[in-house]
Write an enzyme that holds these catalytic residues in place. Sequence first.
Site, PDB file in Angstrom:
ATOM      1  N   ASP A  13       0.811  -1.222   0.000  1.00 41.45           N
ATOM      2  CA  ASP A  13       0.000   0.000   0.000  1.00 41.45           C
ATOM      3  C   ASP A  13       0.842   1.270   0.000  1.00 41.45           C
ATOM      4  O   ASP A  13       0.460   2.295   0.562  1.00 41.45           O
ATOM      5  CB  ASP A  13      -0.969   0.010   1.197  1.00 41.45           C
ATOM      6  CG  ASP A  13      -1.874  -1.205   1.189  1.00 41.45           C
ATOM      7  OD1 ASP A  13      -2.259  -1.641   0.088  1.00 41.45           O
ATOM      8  OD2 ASP A  13      -2.182  -1.724   2.276  1.00 41.45           O
ATOM      9  N   LYS A  16       1.945   1.995  -5.174  1.00 37.21           N
ATOM     10  CA  LYS A  16       2.544   1.418  -6.387  1.00 37.21           C
ATOM     11  C   LYS A  16       1.701   1.714  -7.612  1.00 37.21           C
ATOM     12  O   LYS A  16       2.224   1.973  -8.685  1.00 37.21           O
ATOM     13  CB  LYS A  16       2.695  -0.112  -6.217  1.00 37.21           C
ATOM     14  CG  LYS A  16       3.654  -0.503  -5.117  1.00 37.21           C
ATOM     15  CD  LYS A  16       3.702  -2.004  -4.918  1.00 37.21           C
ATOM     16  CE  LYS A  16       2.447  -2.577  -4.305  1.00 37.21           C
ATOM     17  NZ  LYS A  16       2.169  -2.164  -2.923  1.00 37.21           N
ATOM     18  N   GLY A  40      -4.536  -4.235  -3.770  1.00 37.98           N
ATOM     19  CA  GLY A  40      -5.522  -3.180  -4.005  1.00 37.98           C
ATOM     20  C   GLY A  40      -4.754  -1.937  -4.382  1.00 37.98           C
ATOM     21  O   GLY A  40      -4.029  -1.388  -3.556  1.00 37.98           O
ATOM     22  N   HIS A  41      -4.833  -1.555  -5.640  1.00 39.24           N
ATOM     23  CA  HIS A  41      -4.062  -0.399  -6.115  1.00 39.24           C
ATOM     24  C   HIS A  41      -5.053   0.695  -6.519  1.00 39.24           C
ATOM     25  O   HIS A  41      -5.831   0.513  -7.446  1.00 39.24           O
ATOM     26  CB  HIS A  41      -3.179  -0.792  -7.298  1.00 39.24           C
ATOM     27  CG  HIS A  41      -2.194  -1.878  -6.961  1.00 39.24           C
ATOM     28  ND1 HIS A  41      -1.402  -2.489  -7.881  1.00 39.24           N
ATOM     29  CD2 HIS A  41      -1.863  -2.451  -5.776  1.00 39.24           C
ATOM     30  CE1 HIS A  41      -0.639  -3.393  -7.300  1.00 39.24           C
ATOM     31  NE2 HIS A  41      -0.903  -3.392  -6.017  1.00 39.24           N
ATOM     32  N   GLN A 223       1.875  -6.270  -3.446  1.00 38.60           N
ATOM     33  CA  GLN A 223       2.448  -6.525  -2.132  1.00 38.60           C
ATOM     34  C   GLN A 223       3.781  -5.750  -1.986  1.00 38.60           C
ATOM     35  O   GLN A 223       3.885  -4.665  -2.532  1.00 38.60           O
ATOM     36  CB  GLN A 223       2.621  -8.030  -1.863  1.00 38.60           C
ATOM     37  CG  GLN A 223       1.308  -8.763  -1.653  1.00 38.60           C
ATOM     38  CD  GLN A 223       0.540  -9.031  -2.931  1.00 38.60           C
ATOM     39  OE1 GLN A 223       1.058  -9.585  -3.884  1.00 38.60           O
ATOM     40  NE2 GLN A 223      -0.709  -8.645  -2.968  1.00 38.60           N
TER      41      GLN A 223
HETATM   42  P1  GDP Z   1      -0.635   0.291  -3.601  1.00 36.72           P
HETATM   43  O1  GDP Z   1      -1.290  -0.955  -3.139  1.00 36.72           O
HETATM   44  O2  GDP Z   1       0.838   0.317  -3.342  1.00 36.72           O
HETATM   45  O3  GDP Z   1      -0.944   0.639  -5.033  1.00 36.72           O
HETATM   46  O4  GDP Z   1      -1.252   1.469  -2.710  1.00 36.72           O
HETATM   47  P2  GDP Z   1      -2.811   1.655  -2.321  1.00 36.72           P
HETATM   48  O5  GDP Z   1      -3.536   2.131  -3.520  1.00 36.72           O
HETATM   49  O6  GDP Z   1      -3.317   0.467  -1.618  1.00 36.72           O
HETATM   50  O7  GDP Z   1      -2.699   2.777  -1.222  1.00 36.72           O
HETATM   51  C1  GDP Z   1      -2.160   4.030  -1.495  1.00 36.72           C
HETATM   52  C2  GDP Z   1      -3.255   5.090  -1.277  1.00 36.72           C
HETATM   53  O8  GDP Z   1      -2.651   6.357  -1.217  1.00 36.72           O
HETATM   54  C3  GDP Z   1      -4.249   5.182  -2.421  1.00 36.72           C
HETATM   55  O9  GDP Z   1      -5.495   5.531  -1.894  1.00 36.72           O
HETATM   56  C4  GDP Z   1      -3.701   6.298  -3.307  1.00 36.72           C
HETATM   57  O10 GDP Z   1      -4.702   6.986  -4.019  1.00 36.72           O
HETATM   58  C5  GDP Z   1      -3.092   7.195  -2.279  1.00 36.72           C
HETATM   59  N1  GDP Z   1      -1.886   7.914  -2.709  1.00 36.72           N
HETATM   60  C6  GDP Z   1      -0.872   7.480  -3.501  1.00 36.72           C
HETATM   61  N2  GDP Z   1       0.102   8.397  -3.567  1.00 36.72           N
HETATM   62  C7  GDP Z   1      -0.288   9.436  -2.772  1.00 36.72           C
HETATM   63  C8  GDP Z   1       0.294  10.674  -2.400  1.00 36.72           C
HETATM   64  O11 GDP Z   1       1.407  11.006  -2.781  1.00 36.72           O
HETATM   65  N3  GDP Z   1      -0.424  11.471  -1.534  1.00 36.72           N
HETATM   66  C9  GDP Z   1      -1.647  11.118  -1.060  1.00 36.72           C
HETATM   67  N4  GDP Z   1      -2.264  11.939  -0.217  1.00 36.72           N
HETATM   68  N5  GDP Z   1      -2.224   9.955  -1.397  1.00 36.72           N
HETATM   69  C10 GDP Z   1      -1.557   9.123  -2.226  1.00 36.72           C
HETATM   70  P1  IMO Z   2      -0.870  -4.174  -2.281  1.00 33.49           P
HETATM   71  O1  IMO Z   2      -0.456  -4.684  -3.637  1.00 33.49           O
HETATM   72  C1  IMO Z   2      -0.936  -4.738   2.035  1.00 33.49           C
HETATM   73  C2  IMO Z   2      -0.951  -8.881   3.505  1.00 33.49           C
HETATM   74  C3  IMO Z   2      -2.203  -9.330   4.217  1.00 33.49           C
HETATM   75  C4  IMO Z   2      -1.612 -10.318   5.206  1.00 33.49           C
HETATM   76  C5  IMO Z   2      -0.509 -10.981   4.389  1.00 33.49           C
HETATM   77  C6  IMO Z   2      -0.900 -12.304   3.765  1.00 33.49           C
HETATM   78  O2  IMO Z   2      -2.159  -3.438  -2.280  1.00 33.49           O
HETATM   79  O3  IMO Z   2       0.245  -3.451  -1.615  1.00 33.49           O
HETATM   80  P2  IMO Z   2      -2.489 -12.955   1.735  1.00 33.49           P
HETATM   81  O4  IMO Z   2      -3.952 -12.721   1.531  1.00 33.49           O
HETATM   82  O5  IMO Z   2      -1.613 -12.372   0.680  1.00 33.49           O
HETATM   83  O6  IMO Z   2      -2.167 -14.395   2.009  1.00 33.49           O
HETATM   84  O7  IMO Z   2      -2.160 -12.175   3.117  1.00 33.49           O
HETATM   85  O8  IMO Z   2      -0.170 -10.044   3.361  1.00 33.49           O
HETATM   86  N1  IMO Z   2      -1.162  -8.317   2.155  1.00 33.49           N
HETATM   87  C7  IMO Z   2      -1.119  -7.020   1.868  1.00 33.49           C
HETATM   88  N2  IMO Z   2      -0.951  -5.945   2.652  1.00 33.49           N
HETATM   89  N3  IMO Z   2      -1.042  -4.573   0.703  1.00 33.49           N
HETATM   90  C8  IMO Z   2      -1.183  -5.638  -0.115  1.00 33.49           C
HETATM   91  O9  IMO Z   2      -1.178  -5.541  -1.455  1.00 33.49           O
HETATM   92  C9  IMO Z   2      -1.261  -6.933   0.460  1.00 33.49           C
HETATM   93  N4  IMO Z   2      -1.411  -8.175  -0.036  1.00 33.49           N
HETATM   94  C10 IMO Z   2      -1.332  -9.005   1.003  1.00 33.49           C
HETATM   95  O10 IMO Z   2      -2.848  -8.256   4.864  1.00 33.49           O
HETATM   96  O11 IMO Z   2      -1.002  -9.639   6.264  1.00 33.49           O
HETATM   97 MG    MG Z   3      -2.791  -1.583  -1.863  1.00 37.36          MG
END
Ligand code: GDP
Ligand code: IMO
Ligand code: MG
Length: 427
Positions: A13, A16, A40-41, A223
Amino acid sequence: MPGIVVVGAQWGDEGKGKATDQLGDRVDYTVRYSGGNNAGHTLVVNGEKYALHLLPSGILSPNSTPVIANGVVIDLDVLFEEIDGLEARGVDTSKLLVSANAHIIASYHKVMDKVTERFLGNRCIGTTGRGIGPAYSDKINRLGIRVQDLFDASILTQKVEAALEQKNHLLVKVYNRRAIEPAEVAEELLAHVERLRPMVTDVVRVLNDALDADQVVLFEGAQAHHLDVDHGTYPYVTSSNPIAAGACTGAGVGPTRIDRTIGIMKAYTTRVGEGPFPTELLDADGDKLRTDGAEFGTTTGRNRRCGWFDALVVEAAVTANAFTDLFLTKLDILTGWEKIPVCVAYEVNGVRTDVLPMTQTDFHHAVPVYEYLDGWTEDISGCRTFEEFPAATRAYVRRLEELVGCRISGIGVGPSREQVVMLHDLL
Ligand code: GDP
Ligand code: IMO
Ligand code: MG
């Protein structure tokens, strides 16, 4: 022949999706190489929010061909739901390619994920419950179902029977659940075959040909380094190899094809699920980071655990992934703190260490040693150049670079595509 890998440098999270999206139309192929819909991106493009779980972020860039490679585990219901959701919003998904060797998450993998977590009780991993671990276990146990198996109904039925034989004993005799009928599972999977067929191709050939032709191939990690089954905080990890090298096995490209590895790191740290997290804040400061950063999971909606930036965690990722660049996200969320603590070392049983401890026991006992950097109060979300940042913001960025040993090439200052400050081009 640029082959670029984007990898999370912490526990996921990091942003990415947004970082991948920055390269947008300059990328010819965007490839998911590991994980499944545990990811979840979230991307914000032209004011519209998109949450992608299985499809690569490149699906939102019209010139890029999205690819799901062999290292991914695919839940077909989720795949088609995601495609339908995007199509309904006017996103063209017709170029999607899927590897014949990618493994399938069947309904019994989701059942096994949930029952095993429940059985583990307070030793649970806190998985996303999406069947990821059981699907990868079957792959390693040579009991997996691959995309190509759907093209031969009789083989598929035999394979599902083999995969369920032992699981049904476990389900009935240990977990007190009902047995799963192989024919029903095969039927569920076959329901998708005609829709899937035109997408399935020899992805290894396609990607290597593209690299030969000097096209840009971006491998989008899901991840993160510290969730990697080999390099993360085992057993509190996912069941795949999200690290940069995972792009080689997960998509069938040789290591010499990778020109750049970009680590994505948040300006603070978050984690979902169980496992060690030395800088975690269990107080009002943690709550403030969670609220300011909207740190609630995209996939499961769980509260993300929040804490200060941990330089040791990112340094370990820099080392094992040989990051050429870092992309720092969510710097805007740190606005308003008088002092910002950054973890520069741990104390483990009274002994100071500047690198991650070797053993799980020591990691669990690590107490962070903080350096207190000056904060800033100015809103930085409108900044588009490094020079526009307040001096304290610039100093924070430069100190992180020093601590983790890699240059920061891009900085996110908000969720939208254009909210970014670039220091070095990523291509
Ligand atoms: P990922 O799994 O690595 O793609 O990240 P996620 O999407 O799960 O979580 C990142 C969250 O931060 C998302 O809701 C993005 O929209 C938000 N985000 C990403 N970059 C920035 C940033 O530079 N500033 C802020 N405020 N939000 C960001
Ligand atoms: P993104 O791509 C954050 C965590 C789960 C749990 C562990 C194992 O959005 O960064 P799983 O269901 O993969 O067997 O769970 O890994 N986990 C993540 N945490 N971001 C993710 O993906 C994750 N994908 C798995 O919460 O701790
Ligand atoms: Mg994510």
